[in-house]
Design an enzyme around this catalytic site. Structure first.
Site, PDB file in Angstrom:
ATOM      1  N   TYR A  62      -3.867 -17.796  13.050  1.00 17.13           N
ATOM      2  CA  TYR A  62      -4.999 -17.083  12.423  1.00 17.13           C
ATOM      3  C   TYR A  62      -6.221 -17.987  12.297  1.00 17.13           C
ATOM      4  O   TYR A  62      -7.362 -17.552  12.447  1.00 17.13           O
ATOM      5  CB  TYR A  62      -4.597 -16.535  11.046  1.00 17.13           C
ATOM      6  CG  TYR A  62      -3.595 -15.403  11.147  1.00 17.13           C
ATOM      7  CD1 TYR A  62      -4.014 -14.102  11.448  1.00 17.13           C
ATOM      8  CD2 TYR A  62      -2.236 -15.624  10.973  1.00 17.13           C
ATOM      9  CE1 TYR A  62      -3.098 -13.069  11.567  1.00 17.13           C
ATOM     10  CE2 TYR A  62      -1.314 -14.591  11.093  1.00 17.13           C
ATOM     11  CZ  TYR A  62      -1.754 -13.315  11.390  1.00 17.13           C
ATOM     12  OH  TYR A  62      -0.856 -12.290  11.516  1.00 17.13           O
ATOM     13  N   ASP A 109      -0.605 -14.323  -0.308  1.00 11.76           N
ATOM     14  CA  ASP A 109      -0.680 -14.208   1.147  1.00 11.76           C
ATOM     15  C   ASP A 109      -0.511 -15.589   1.761  1.00 11.76           C
ATOM     16  O   ASP A 109      -0.838 -16.597   1.129  1.00 11.76           O
ATOM     17  CB  ASP A 109      -2.019 -13.601   1.588  1.00 11.76           C
ATOM     18  CG  ASP A 109      -1.924 -13.068   3.005  1.00 11.76           C
ATOM     19  OD1 ASP A 109      -1.473 -11.927   3.191  1.00 11.76           O
ATOM     20  OD2 ASP A 109      -2.257 -13.827   3.949  1.00 11.76           O
ATOM     21  N   ARG A 120      -5.125  -2.527  -6.654  1.00  8.52           N
ATOM     22  CA  ARG A 120      -5.893  -3.141  -5.569  1.00  8.52           C
ATOM     23  C   ARG A 120      -7.367  -2.741  -5.686  1.00  8.52           C
ATOM     24  O   ARG A 120      -8.257  -3.550  -5.473  1.00  8.52           O
ATOM     25  CB  ARG A 120      -5.290  -2.670  -4.240  1.00  8.52           C
ATOM     26  CG  ARG A 120      -6.088  -2.911  -3.001  1.00  8.52           C
ATOM     27  CD  ARG A 120      -5.780  -4.273  -2.437  1.00  8.52           C
ATOM     28  NE  ARG A 120      -6.307  -4.398  -1.093  1.00  8.52           N
ATOM     29  CZ  ARG A 120      -7.589  -4.612  -0.821  1.00  8.52           C
ATOM     30  NH1 ARG A 120      -8.459  -4.719  -1.798  1.00  8.52           N
ATOM     31  NH2 ARG A 120      -8.000  -4.728   0.427  1.00  8.52           N
ATOM     32  N   ARG A 169       0.784  -1.243   0.000  1.00  7.37           N
ATOM     33  CA  ARG A 169       0.000   0.000   0.000  1.00  7.37           C
ATOM     34  C   ARG A 169       0.812   1.288   0.000  1.00  7.37           C
ATOM     35  O   ARG A 169       0.266   2.352  -0.253  1.00  7.37           O
ATOM     36  CB  ARG A 169      -0.969  -0.002   1.192  1.00  7.37           C
ATOM     37  CG  ARG A 169      -2.137  -0.951   0.984  1.00  7.37           C
ATOM     38  CD  ARG A 169      -2.810  -1.303   2.289  1.00  7.37           C
ATOM     39  NE  ARG A 169      -1.909  -2.092   3.117  1.00  7.37           N
ATOM     40  CZ  ARG A 169      -2.225  -2.570   4.316  1.00  7.37           C
ATOM     41  NH1 ARG A 169      -3.396  -2.312   4.846  1.00  7.37           N
ATOM     42  NH2 ARG A 169      -1.354  -3.292   4.995  1.00  7.37           N
TER      43      ARG A 169
HETATM   44  O1  CP3 Z   1       6.094  -9.308   0.563  1.00  9.40           O
HETATM   45  C1  CP3 Z   1       5.390  -9.135  -0.442  1.00  9.40           C
HETATM   46  O2  CP3 Z   1       5.387  -8.084  -1.105  1.00  9.40           O
HETATM   47  C2  CP3 Z   1       4.539 -10.286  -0.927  1.00  9.40           C
HETATM   48  C3  CP3 Z   1       3.206 -10.309  -0.484  1.00  9.40           C
HETATM   49  C4  CP3 Z   1       2.810 -10.726   0.917  1.00  9.40           C
HETATM   50  C5  CP3 Z   1       1.598 -10.292   1.501  1.00  9.40           C
HETATM   51  N1  CP3 Z   1       1.422 -10.948   2.672  1.00  9.40           N
HETATM   52  C6  CP3 Z   1       0.677  -9.324   0.904  1.00  9.40           C
HETATM   53  C7  CP3 Z   1      -0.301  -8.619   1.767  1.00  9.40           C
HETATM   54  C8  CP3 Z   1       3.413 -11.608   1.809  1.00  9.40           C
HETATM   55  C9  CP3 Z   1       4.747 -12.333   1.714  1.00  9.40           C
HETATM   56  C10 CP3 Z   1       2.505 -11.747   2.919  1.00  9.40           C
HETATM   57  C11 CP3 Z   1       2.749 -12.642   4.057  1.00  9.40           C
HETATM   58  C12 CP3 Z   1       1.884 -12.572   5.238  1.00  9.40           C
HETATM   59  N2  CP3 Z   1       0.530 -12.419   5.281  1.00  9.40           N
HETATM   60  C13 CP3 Z   1       2.340 -12.742   6.559  1.00  9.40           C
HETATM   61  C14 CP3 Z   1       3.772 -13.039   6.953  1.00  9.40           C
HETATM   62  C15 CP3 Z   1       4.606 -11.817   6.917  1.00  9.40           C
HETATM   63  C16 CP3 Z   1       4.247 -10.796   7.948  1.00  9.40           C
HETATM   64  O3  CP3 Z   1       3.850  -9.695   7.536  1.00  9.40           O
HETATM   65  O4  CP3 Z   1       4.364 -11.092   9.133  1.00  9.40           O
HETATM   66  C17 CP3 Z   1       1.218 -12.633   7.416  1.00  9.40           C
HETATM   67  C18 CP3 Z   1       1.237 -12.734   8.919  1.00  9.40           C
HETATM   68  C19 CP3 Z   1       0.069 -12.441   6.586  1.00  9.40           C
HETATM   69  C20 CP3 Z   1      -1.343 -12.325   7.014  1.00  9.40           C
HETATM   70  C21 CP3 Z   1      -1.891 -10.989   6.703  1.00  9.40           C
HETATM   71  N3  CP3 Z   1      -2.126 -10.539   5.430  1.00  9.40           N
HETATM   72  C22 CP3 Z   1      -2.259  -9.972   7.604  1.00  9.40           C
HETATM   73  C23 CP3 Z   1      -2.151 -10.072   9.122  1.00  9.40           C
HETATM   74  C24 CP3 Z   1      -2.736  -8.916   6.847  1.00  9.40           C
HETATM   75  C25 CP3 Z   1      -3.334  -7.646   7.362  1.00  9.40           C
HETATM   76  C26 CP3 Z   1      -2.317  -6.699   7.863  1.00  9.40           C
HETATM   77  C27 CP3 Z   1      -2.012  -5.679   6.814  1.00  9.40           C
HETATM   78  O5  CP3 Z   1      -0.826  -5.398   6.588  1.00  9.40           O
HETATM   79  O6  CP3 Z   1      -2.995  -5.120   6.276  1.00  9.40           O
HETATM   80  C28 CP3 Z   1      -2.597  -9.248   5.471  1.00  9.40           C
HETATM   81  C29 CP3 Z   1      -2.943  -8.428   4.316  1.00  9.40           C
HETATM   82  C30 CP3 Z   1      -1.915  -8.206   3.257  1.00  9.40           C
HETATM   83  N4  CP3 Z   1      -1.089  -9.174   2.729  1.00  9.40           N
HETATM   84  C31 CP3 Z   1      -1.657  -6.980   2.590  1.00  9.40           C
HETATM   85  C32 CP3 Z   1      -0.640  -7.237   1.648  1.00  9.40           C
HETATM   86  C33 CP3 Z   1      -0.031  -6.276   0.666  1.00  9.40           C
HETATM   87  C34 CP3 Z   1      -2.384  -5.672   2.815  1.00  9.40           C
HETATM   88  C35 CP3 Z   1      -3.805  -5.806   2.356  1.00  9.40           C
HETATM   89  C36 CP3 Z   1      -4.282  -4.797   1.346  1.00  9.40           C
HETATM   90  O7  CP3 Z   1      -3.600  -4.435   0.397  1.00  9.40           O
HETATM   91  O8  CP3 Z   1      -5.431  -4.394   1.545  1.00  9.40           O
END
Ligand code: CP3
Length: 339
Positions: A149, A69, A32, A23
């Site tokens: 989760y 994700d 997005r 973001r």
């Molecule tokens: O790194 C990258 O660019 C690749 C994409 C990637 C995402 N999530 C995209 C994402 C990767 C490698 C992840 C891994 C992920 N997802 C983890 C492990 C890494 C970490 O951050 O600890 C975890 C715990 C998740 C679960 C998850 N996904 C959560 C808790 C959330 C919400 C928190 C947040 O940042 O909003 C997500 C959403 C998410 N995954 C977003 C992105 C870009 C944001 C959502 C959006 O764009 O609306």
């Protein structure tokens, strides 16, 4: 970057950042919006390819990470996942009486295949579009982190629901972790076959466990994944990131078989140096320094680079980049690393 995973050291470390497609980038926010939901973005190859490539085009990072994700695994196992604006992931919390069904319904990769096919298609499309010298990373969540989760049904600050579940229902929890490990291993093998050059296992919640539980719920399942992937792809390069592991980083690579370890920003740099004698390390700038910018950022980058330049090192943050990070600070960081 592959050279570092094979144990080489470079004068200037290769660099990528966790959540580099996200973001903080205006082009990501646009895509997005067009995609509708976050999972539509993940499951539509055209969009997933596009957002994966955005940070490479803009910054020329040395590695690209598949846009997806960690929660696509429970989603594909039939535990419906959705992402709510401002709240993050939401799942129906799994009850102990549902574990047997989860395990028996997902004994084979075939049960997940259809749902995950678009992700694997995206991997191939990304590899084809990337510059040859850019490493493509696939990934999955570690069983413990994914399970937290699935049990709580949403983000929590300390994963108390999953810790309690594990202590109360030891046998069922172990079966759940094994099922997650086995299907995650299949998923990584498919990503490597589709064109990923290496993979990373994210154990974002490794830091909330007592030492015995860390061995049982973090080390053992990650080793199970590594062993299973290597049975099929002996030379598979696997980075493991047990965020917050603290003193448990000691011996973690040897115990799990990981090729390299990701370090979070709380890891002291002299401790990081001692770990680096055994295994290539990745990390570990505090992401808030990237938000702050200025001298604080330059000094932080120098500290990490200077401390870890004596061995195999991949520069990264100690956790994901946050949405409030100015793009100009990413440019500043790269200029400082690359000189
Ligand atoms: O790194 C990258 O660019 C690749 C994409 C990637 C995402 N999530 C995209 C994402 C990767 C490698 C992840 C891994 C992920 N997802 C983890 C492990 C890494 C970490 O951050 O600890 C975890 C715990 C998740 C679960 C998850 N996904 C959560 C808790 C959330 C919400 C928190 C947040 O940042 O909003 C997500 C959403 C998410 N995954 C977003 C992105 C870009 C944001 C959502 C959006 O764009 O609306």
């Amino acid at each position: 970057m592959i050279g570092v995973l094979d144990g080489q050291r470079y004068e200037i470390p290769p660099v990528w950042i966790m959540r580099q497609a996200g973001r903080y980038l205006p082009e990501y926010r646009k895509c997005r919006k067009k995609a509708g939901s976050f999972l539509d973005l993940c499951y539509t190859p055209e969009y997933a390819i596009e957002v994966t490539l955005q940070p490479i085009r803009r910054f020329g990072f040395d590695a690209s990470i598949l846009f997806s994700d960690i929660l696509v695994i429970p989603d594909a196992m039939g535990r419906k996942v959705r992402f709510e604006e401002g709240r993050g992931p939401v799942l129906e919390p799994i009850g102990v009486e549902e574990i047997e069904g989860l395990v028996s319904g997902n004994r084979e990769w075939g049960a997940l295949e259809e749902r995950l096919q678009p992700v694997l298609e995206a991997v191939g499309g990304i590899r084809a579009a990337l510059p040859e010298e850019t490493t493509l990373l696939g990934f999955c969540g570690a069983p413990w982190t994914v399970a937290t989760y699935m049990i709580a049904g949403h983000s929590t600050s300390d994963q108390a629901p999953a810790r309690l579940f594990a202590h109360r229902h030891e046998k069922a929890f172990e079966a759940m972790l094994n099922a997650l490990a086995d299907r995650s291993a299949d998923y990584l093998v498919h990503q490597l076959q589709a064109g990923a050059d290496a993979v990373q296992i994210f154990d974002s919640w490794a830091g909330v466990l007592d030492p015995g539980s860390f061995e049982e719920y973090c080390v053992r399942p990650v080793k199970r994944i590594v062993d299973s992937v290597r049975e099929r792809i002996p030379k598979a390069r696997i980075i493991a990131f047990p965020k917050g592991a603290g003193l448990n980083y000691e011996g973690y690579a040897a115990k799990t078989g990981a090729t390299a370890i990701g370090l979070d920003w709380t890891v002291p740099l002299d401790f990081a140096q001692s770990l680096q004698k055994e295994v290539p390390v990745q990390g570990n700038l505090d992401p808030t320094l990237l938000v702050a910018g200025g001298r604080a950022l330059d000094e932080g980058v120098d500290r990490v680079c200077n401390a870890l330049s004596g061995g195999p090192h991949i520069f990264n943050l100690g956790h994901g980049i946050t949405p409030d990070t100015p793009v100009a600070h990413v440019e500043q960081m790269l200029a400082r690393i690359r000189g």
